[in-house]
Design an enzyme around this catalytic site. Sequence first.
Site, PDB file in Angstrom:
ATOM      1  N   TYR A  15       0.824  -1.222   0.000  1.00 33.01           N
ATOM      2  CA  TYR A  15       0.000   0.000   0.000  1.00 33.01           C
ATOM      3  C   TYR A  15       0.857   1.272   0.000  1.00 33.01           C
ATOM      4  CZ  TYR A  15      -4.360  -2.463   0.808  1.00 33.01           C
ATOM      5  OH  TYR A  15      -5.456  -3.261   0.677  1.00 33.01           O
ATOM      6  N   LYS A  59       3.881 -14.434   5.090  1.00 34.30           N
ATOM      7  CA  LYS A  59       4.307 -15.415   4.080  1.00 34.30           C
ATOM      8  C   LYS A  59       5.837 -15.371   4.093  1.00 34.30           C
ATOM      9  CE  LYS A  59       3.151 -18.293   0.789  1.00 34.30           C
ATOM     10  NZ  LYS A  59       2.490 -19.569   1.089  1.00 34.30           N
ATOM     11  N   ASP A 107      -1.674 -18.411   3.907  1.00 36.40           N
ATOM     12  CA  ASP A 107      -2.530 -19.365   3.181  1.00 36.40           C
ATOM     13  C   ASP A 107      -3.154 -20.371   4.144  1.00 36.40           C
ATOM     14  OD1 ASP A 107       0.091 -20.127   3.561  1.00 36.40           O
ATOM     15  OD2 ASP A 107       0.344 -21.142   1.645  1.00 36.40           O
ATOM     16  N   ASP A 133      -5.948  -6.681   4.909  1.00 34.67           N
ATOM     17  CA  ASP A 133      -7.112  -6.274   4.124  1.00 34.67           C
ATOM     18  C   ASP A 133      -7.911  -7.504   3.706  1.00 34.67           C
ATOM     19  OD1 ASP A 133      -8.755  -4.542   2.586  1.00 34.67           O
ATOM     20  OD2 ASP A 133      -7.637  -5.084   0.785  1.00 34.67           O
ATOM     21  N   ASP A 191     -11.692  -9.192   5.358  1.00 36.68           N
ATOM     22  CA  ASP A 191     -12.925  -9.465   4.596  1.00 36.68           C
ATOM     23  C   ASP A 191     -13.363 -10.914   4.807  1.00 36.68           C
ATOM     24  OD1 ASP A 191     -12.929  -6.873   3.515  1.00 36.68           O
ATOM     25  OD2 ASP A 191     -13.540  -7.582   1.533  1.00 36.68           O
TER      26      ASP A 191
END
Length: 334
Positions: A123, A170, A203, A227, A231
């Site tokens: 971002y 990750k 993941d 982000d 959701d």
Amino acid sequence: MKRITLIKGDGIGPEISEAVLKIIDSSGVSIDWDVQTAGADVIAEEQTPLPDRVIKSVMENGVALKSPVTTPIGKGFRSVNVQLRKELDLYANLRPCYNLPGIKTRYDNVDIVVVRENTEDLYAGIERQIDDDTAESIKRITRAASTRIAEFAFNYALKNNRKEVCVVTKANICKLSDGLFLNCARETAERFPQIRFREILVDNCCMQLVQNPNQFDVLLLPNLYGDIVSDLCAGLIGGLGIAQGANIGEDCAVFEPVHGSAPDIAGQNKANPTAMLMSAIEMLNYIGANEAAFKIKTALFETLRAGIKTADLGGESSCSGFADEIIKRLRCII
Ligand code: ATP
């Protein structure tokens, strides 16, 4: 009387803002709203979707309630949301996610708090076009920002009686960037022996969240994973219509729902104002108006328990009708 900035936004922003303001007003708490416009509608006149007056207003008032502002995909201006967080250094994005009464979902007792780093990662907007067929984005992670957000997560856990912080990265692939974020979380964890510390790859975290969300408590993530995972967590409790959020910095805080401006349902009086209302309830707690916050939450929960819902939750209420039902119950509590 407390002065608070209200950013009305666009899309469903004006409808949900109107509903929430009406409810807050009926709770008896006195707020002097400093209404600021932003987004696509102000570009023609002010040449920017985020005029300085908006930033100045939030800085002066220290607190804002913000409804969604559209981020155009592809070329154009930088996202108002990202720019606002960056300019005000709202480094912590806090998204508590728990089941609300009357909303049947696959899992009961979901109670997860997503703590998302809010100022860097992909971002940061550091992108370049190498040639016509190649573009690059830089994933920027710093020790200072990673340690600051890790400290926020552990302090939040401590203050709110949470048991565990789980850092999500990750780091097996992005060894340097996510590796740094992970190391900062590890170092911070050592200073908070009262709170359990756990590490998970993003993941695997997503799979575990859809299979067994009750195992998670506080999640700590870099910006982009935060982000996406928030959701996912919103989906676990009934969707974006009810997912609240807050952006917190040293000097100010901006409370806003997780969802975007939902242009597909804008202007139809169909939007669910709950996410914005839950964000506003946390804002009231933040300014010390705990009694009003408690009463509004009670009225909202009673309304949902009575089976009154907007279309996104399978109900038939309009946005304004749902707000009226909450106000009706609020009057009985007061
Ligand atoms: P952004 O990039 O700004 O986050 P988006 O396009 O990813 O936006 P949203 O605008 O949040 O996503 O909308 C995603 C879906 O959720 C849409 O179908 C929208 O109608 C629905 N939705 C979002 N918020 C609400 C709400 N408050 N009430 C009902 N439906 C909503």
